[in-house]
Design a protein around this motif. Structure first.
Motif, mmCIF file in Angstrom:
data_model
loop_
_atom_site.group_PDB
_atom_site.id
_atom_site.type_symbol
_atom_site.label_atom_id
_atom_site.label_comp_id
_atom_site.label_asym_id
_atom_site.label_seq_id
_atom_site.Cartn_x
_atom_site.Cartn_y
_atom_site.Cartn_z
ATOM 1 N N ARG A 198 -74.999 -10.458 0.054
ATOM 2 C CA ARG A 198 -75.920 -11.409 -0.546
ATOM 3 C C ARG A 198 -76.715 -12.114 0.547
ATOM 4 N N ARG A 199 -77.852 -12.700 0.158
ATOM 5 C CA ARG A 199 -78.624 -13.447 1.147
ATOM 6 C C ARG A 199 -77.867 -14.675 1.632
ATOM 7 N N LEU A 200 -76.942 -15.182 0.808
ATOM 8 C CA LEU A 200 -76.090 -16.269 1.259
ATOM 9 C C LEU A 200 -75.230 -15.821 2.435
ATOM 10 N N TYR A 237 -74.341 -16.133 8.247
ATOM 11 C CA TYR A 237 -74.203 -15.439 9.524
ATOM 12 C C TYR A 237 -75.245 -15.901 10.532
ATOM 13 N N LEU A 238 -76.481 -16.100 10.068
ATOM 14 C CA LEU A 238 -77.575 -16.453 10.966
ATOM 15 C C LEU A 238 -77.690 -17.953 11.216
ATOM 16 N N GLY A 239 -76.917 -18.751 10.485
ATOM 17 C CA GLY A 239 -76.962 -20.189 10.694
ATOM 18 C C GLY A 239 -78.216 -20.849 10.154
ATOM 19 N N VAL A 240 -78.739 -20.312 9.047
ATOM 20 C CA VAL A 240 -79.920 -20.878 8.402
ATOM 21 C C VAL A 240 -79.634 -21.003 6.910
ATOM 22 N N THR A 241 -80.614 -21.489 6.155
ATOM 23 C CA THR A 241 -80.433 -21.616 4.717
ATOM 24 C C THR A 241 -80.847 -20.323 4.016
ATOM 25 N N PRO A 291 -82.517 -4.558 -5.017
ATOM 26 C CA PRO A 291 -81.868 -5.752 -4.476
ATOM 27 C C PRO A 291 -81.185 -5.550 -3.131
ATOM 28 N N HIS A 292 -80.841 -4.313 -2.768
ATOM 29 C CA HIS A 292 -80.051 -4.095 -1.564
ATOM 30 C C HIS A 292 -80.638 -3.057 -0.606
#
Length: 270
Positions: free
Chosen positions: A190-192, A197-201, A223-224
């Protein structure tokens, strides 16, 4: 316009690869000798459905694992309850090589996962009896340390656009080593997960992916699925800082992304 050709070159085993922007569960292969994965051949194959955990942070580190198929997320829970994803593990990776008394992170299936496990005492016994395997184990541990250092550098010194571009390039490298543009990658998380992982929202991840799509560097398929269309440009966006060397490899329209370990930093080649 698509980049005519682009290949992902695998690194030499010594020194360990420092390109991957994750706490890599390393492959442990070694030219001219039996790979660490060969130790798992007699073991029974196990299957895990998502989101089942293979092991939990804080569990006794009783086994080492060889991933045969699928993808796992590796994460830790901070004191305030927030989740920090350290990386993702794919087929061919080893998990738990650097763990001693306890596992320092949770490994959770993102997709259906097939793997084999070997008791740690047996793994250590077999490795300790072979100089070649001892060298591979040391390289695997060094690889994890290098990847952790790289992740610290990225989170501290790069912008969101660089992090997202680097992430997409790394997924391509991890899931399909040699590829000619356009490269289609599967992004099962998921984008979450990407945001953690990237430390962003999540909103930042969506915004940066949309921008790359508008600029023609990538395109979205379902979607993927993401198609990396202009890999040279994407590699430019992913540059961490001016100290990271970029070299011309090959001739004509052929572009090469070379993974190299240079003072614990990634090297992007084009």
């Amino acid at each position: 316009m698509l980049d005519p050709a682009f290949t992902f070159a695998r690194p030499h085993c010594d020194p360990p690869d420092g390109f991957a922007p994750s706490l890599d569960a390393v492959s442990g292969t070694h030219p001219g000798g039996r790979p660490l994965q060969a130790l798992f051949l007699p073991q029974v194959t196990e299957t895990f459905a998502p989101p089942r955990a293979i092991f939990w942070e804080g569990d006794k580190a009783s086994h080492v694992f060889h991933v045969l198929e699928g993808c796992l997320r590796l994460y830790r829970i901070m004191h305030d309850g927030r989740r920090a994803i350290l990386g993702f593990s794919y087929a061919g990776d080893l998990l738990g090589v650097a763990s001693r008394d306890i596992y320092t992170f949770t490994a959770e299936a993102v997709t259906p996962v097939r793997l084999k496990r070997l008791a740690r005492h047996r793994f250590d016994e077999l490795v300790d009896n072979s100089q070649d395997l001892r060298s591979q184990r040391l390289a695997a541990i060094c690889n994890e340390m290098t990847a952790a250092q790289d992740q610290i550098m990225r989170l501290g010194r790069t912008g969101a656009h660089e992090r997202v571009a680097t992430f997409l390039l790394d997924v391509a490298r991890r899931t399909g080593a040699d590829a000619v543009a356009p490269v289609e990658i599967d992004v099962p998380f998921r984008r979450l997960d990407i945001a953690d992982y990237l430390g962003v929202t999540v909103e930042t991840v969506s915004r940066e992916i949309s921008k790359l799509n508008r600029d023609g560097l990538i395109s979205l398929r379902g979607p993927h699925k993401i198609i990396l269309r202009r890999l040279g440009r994407l590699c430019d966006v992913a540059r961490m800082d001016v100290d990271e060397p970029r070299e011309v490899r090959g001739t004509g329209a052929h572009l090469r992304l070379v993974n190299a370990h240079q003072a614990a930093s990634a090297a992007f080649s084009m």
